[in-house]
Design an enzyme around this catalytic site. Sequence first.
Site, PDB file in Angstrom:
ATOM      1  N   ARG A 162      14.731 -22.145 -32.138  1.00 42.66           N
ATOM      2  CA  ARG A 162      14.867 -23.480 -32.702  1.00 42.66           C
ATOM      3  C   ARG A 162      16.188 -23.690 -33.452  1.00 42.66           C
ATOM      4  O   ARG A 162      16.949 -24.578 -33.133  1.00 42.66           O
ATOM      5  CB  ARG A 162      13.690 -23.779 -33.632  1.00 42.66           C
ATOM      6  CG  ARG A 162      13.663 -25.211 -34.131  1.00 42.66           C
ATOM      7  CD  ARG A 162      12.454 -25.492 -35.008  1.00 42.66           C
ATOM      8  NE  ARG A 162      11.202 -25.349 -34.282  1.00 42.66           N
ATOM      9  CZ  ARG A 162      10.009 -25.536 -34.826  1.00 42.66           C
ATOM     10  NH1 ARG A 162       9.903 -25.834 -36.110  1.00 42.66           N
ATOM     11  NH2 ARG A 162       8.916 -25.419 -34.105  1.00 42.66           N
TER      12      ARG A 162
ATOM     13  N   TYR B  62      17.295 -48.106 -25.646  1.00 44.35           N
ATOM     14  CA  TYR B  62      18.444 -48.997 -25.550  1.00 44.35           C
ATOM     15  C   TYR B  62      19.720 -48.285 -25.107  1.00 44.35           C
ATOM     16  O   TYR B  62      20.638 -48.922 -24.606  1.00 44.35           O
ATOM     17  CB  TYR B  62      18.712 -49.668 -26.899  1.00 44.35           C
ATOM     18  CG  TYR B  62      17.580 -50.538 -27.378  1.00 44.35           C
ATOM     19  CD1 TYR B  62      17.162 -51.650 -26.641  1.00 44.35           C
ATOM     20  CD2 TYR B  62      16.922 -50.253 -28.568  1.00 44.35           C
ATOM     21  CE1 TYR B  62      16.115 -52.444 -27.078  1.00 44.35           C
ATOM     22  CE2 TYR B  62      15.875 -51.043 -29.016  1.00 44.35           C
ATOM     23  CZ  TYR B  62      15.471 -52.133 -28.270  1.00 44.35           C
ATOM     24  OH  TYR B  62      14.446 -52.922 -28.704  1.00 44.35           O
TER      25      TYR B  62
ATOM     26  N   HIS C 160      10.712 -28.704 -23.208  1.00 50.53           N
ATOM     27  CA  HIS C 160      10.695 -28.626 -24.666  1.00 50.53           C
ATOM     28  C   HIS C 160       9.528 -29.448 -25.221  1.00 50.53           C
ATOM     29  O   HIS C 160       9.684 -30.622 -25.558  1.00 50.53           O
ATOM     30  CB  HIS C 160      12.032 -29.161 -25.220  1.00 50.53           C
ATOM     31  CG  HIS C 160      12.305 -28.764 -26.637  1.00 50.53           C
ATOM     32  ND1 HIS C 160      12.665 -27.481 -27.003  1.00 50.53           N
ATOM     33  CD2 HIS C 160      12.294 -29.487 -27.783  1.00 50.53           C
ATOM     34  CE1 HIS C 160      12.872 -27.429 -28.300  1.00 50.53           C
ATOM     35  NE2 HIS C 160      12.656 -28.636 -28.805  1.00 50.53           N
TER      36      HIS C 160
END
Length: 816
Positions: A30, A120, A76
């Site tokens: 991580r 977006y 993931h």
Amino acid sequence: MAQEQFQELNLSEVMSERFGRYSKYIIQERAIPDVRDGLKPVQRRIIYAMYHEGNTYDKGYRKSAKTVGNVIGNYHPHGDSSVYDAMVRLSQDWKIREPLVDMQGNNGSMDGDPAAAMRYTEARLSKIANELTMDLDKDTVDWILNFDDTEEEPTVLPARYPNLIVNGSTGISAGYATDIPPHNLGEVIDATVYLVDHPNAGLKKIMDFIKGPDFPTGAIIQGKDDLAKAYRTGKGRVVVRSKTEIESIRGGRQRIVIERIPYEVNKANLIQQIDDIRINRDIEGIQEVRDETDKDGLRIAIDLRKESSAEGILTYLLKNTDMQVNYNMNMVAINRKRPEQMGIIDIIQAYIDYRREVIMRRTQYLLRKAEDRQHIVEGLIRALSILDEIIATIRKSKNKKNAKDNLMQQFQFSERQAEAIVSLQLYRLSNTDIKELEAEAEELEEKVTSYELIISNPEELDRVIKSELRETKKNFATPRRTAVEDEIEELEVDKEVLIADEDVIVTVTKEGYLKRTSTRSFAASEISDLQLRDNDYPLFAEKMSTLDHIILFTNKGKAINRPVHALADIKWKTMGNHLSQEIALEEDEQILSVFGLKEFNDQKKFVFATSQGYIKQTLAGEFKPKKNFKSTSYKAINLKEDKLIQVMMVDADRALDVFTVTKEAYGLRYDLEEVSTVGPNARGVLSVNLKEEDQVMGTVLIDPYEGIQEVLLLSQRGFIKKMNLIDFEKSTRNKRGLKVYRSLKSNPHEVSLIIPVIDPQEEIIIITSIGKEKTIQAKDYASADRQSNGSGLFEEGRDGAPKDFRRMPLEKLEED
């Protein structure tokens, strides 16, 4: 019915084992990057997912949400925000030196604005990201199954350049944190190429190539020695300063322009910090702060008032805002599956070792492919040389499999050669195709020879690595943005530049109330209008400049520095602020003396006297204001069980005498030169040899030629005596001294107060232990013989012993 089963386990062992597994996971999977490709797992999965889907620099943009969904669904299994945030960061050119994602739309800003929602924005891999994934399909890295065993993903990317050093990394995990700064691609590649050829190269030589971090926001790094230490050990600190220019503008004014800011500094917060300084008037001279950043680059304009010092204000801003910050390097990466703190040479060497492995695996893969093709081409060429026999054999065969078997049996072709022959299309049987096959065979022979040379010769392997690195540099290297300076410039703020110079009236009362008052407020008031508590009186009242300092000494032997400009600006008729609001005082601690100074240097000395007879001198320079003067006091003298009773300030080069008086009426006069000059932590030397029950009641410094030559002595019986000290016999330090009152067998005189006569005309208020006051003038008393007892001032036995006195310090102000 199922029977319940229980296990008895040690809680500490269970917690230790579970936390160990969790820690290993977040360190390796991580937060900490891999030294080989410089990526954390989530970053690697984003890049691989986009590569796998063909979302590369030479194709159109795709919705970020599609990529995020693909990463979460296949590689993931975490929250979409964590994946999208990582993806956005990879696209931000003010955080990543060489962005790996090319994002279209709002991807945030240096002001800390968040990116638009992933529905977006659109994204694709940047061109340089192709250098990380190149040769991924050539068995260059190990692969593992994804979380649900439906897909495979690479454990690391091939990485044709040292991405960890170029783009840096930051992260926090269990017990480990990493903060690796970005660097210039061209410099890193040059250093890597040199280290390939010179594996024992020293840090100094590597730093000839890598000048220092090259932050995407530019700015200036200071401290080459600290940088070298950080590069050597993997941990250290450098100073990062904004790049600024001072411009002249209309009206004789100046403007400070910030062109580059330190790495990871929020631009909007920086502008707010500067504007707060302007609004709060922490310094004078800033008129306006504007953000003029546009498509051409960052620009913050700070307009100054006329006659303001741009250099002084710039120094203050560098010291008190994020225009200058410390960058702490902590280069931790996963190396051989373990977190390790690594110097810059260690990181580059680890990358070189990995790259050698990648090139070797790629070459072995290409060799296998070339040999396979070479074997098939050889079979086709031989088949075309006996084409009629081959055709006849195939025509006799029952089917494709039988044809392959017949070719293998009659002509000794291998199975793969036989498969290629039977699959050959008729148009390939032309004369032209034979020439092409012969040319291909020759080319394959050269490739096989080349691959075998790389595999067998380490020098050839290194040549390939260097060649590919130089090609990457040629295609992607950009000029350095961050300048590096050898020394860290000390920031000394000139208070005269930053603080408006104006005259004020400074008052400090015995009870500890401080304030400064404008001369206008003082002129509009009467002296008697000064607001005081009962039994309080001014200990210090002088006209001073806001550039000056006052220093206060307490009976506990503490010193307190207060710049005049930092005192509260309060009207004359209003009580000041108590010292305890800013500084913690002991229960019975009181202000003893106050002095005003323009500067703390060694031209002045303080003389300290204690009740147990100790005396010392300390240079004024020892009491230079401390950094956090607003919240602390510090030791001026080591008292132990003693009590400080007097502090006097004198010129350091002035020859003076000391006159000390004890409670049992012994007086001693000697040269001040006998008192050593020591530091604040010292106790000093014995001034007078005291009897067991005796104590010092006061000390006066006299000049044999001018200044104070007379003192007033007051006894506990209320008698006052003026004595001329010029005629007092001079001795040496640490003697008993001579009696200053006549010796009496019953009710002898003991000294309660000693008052130096500064001006015979001035009024002195004497205060007794029961609060009775009497105003006197020294001119009203004649000098008495040493053995006389003087005259009665209070009614003996009824008015109490004299305990305190105060002068009238405000009359001079009234005259001013």
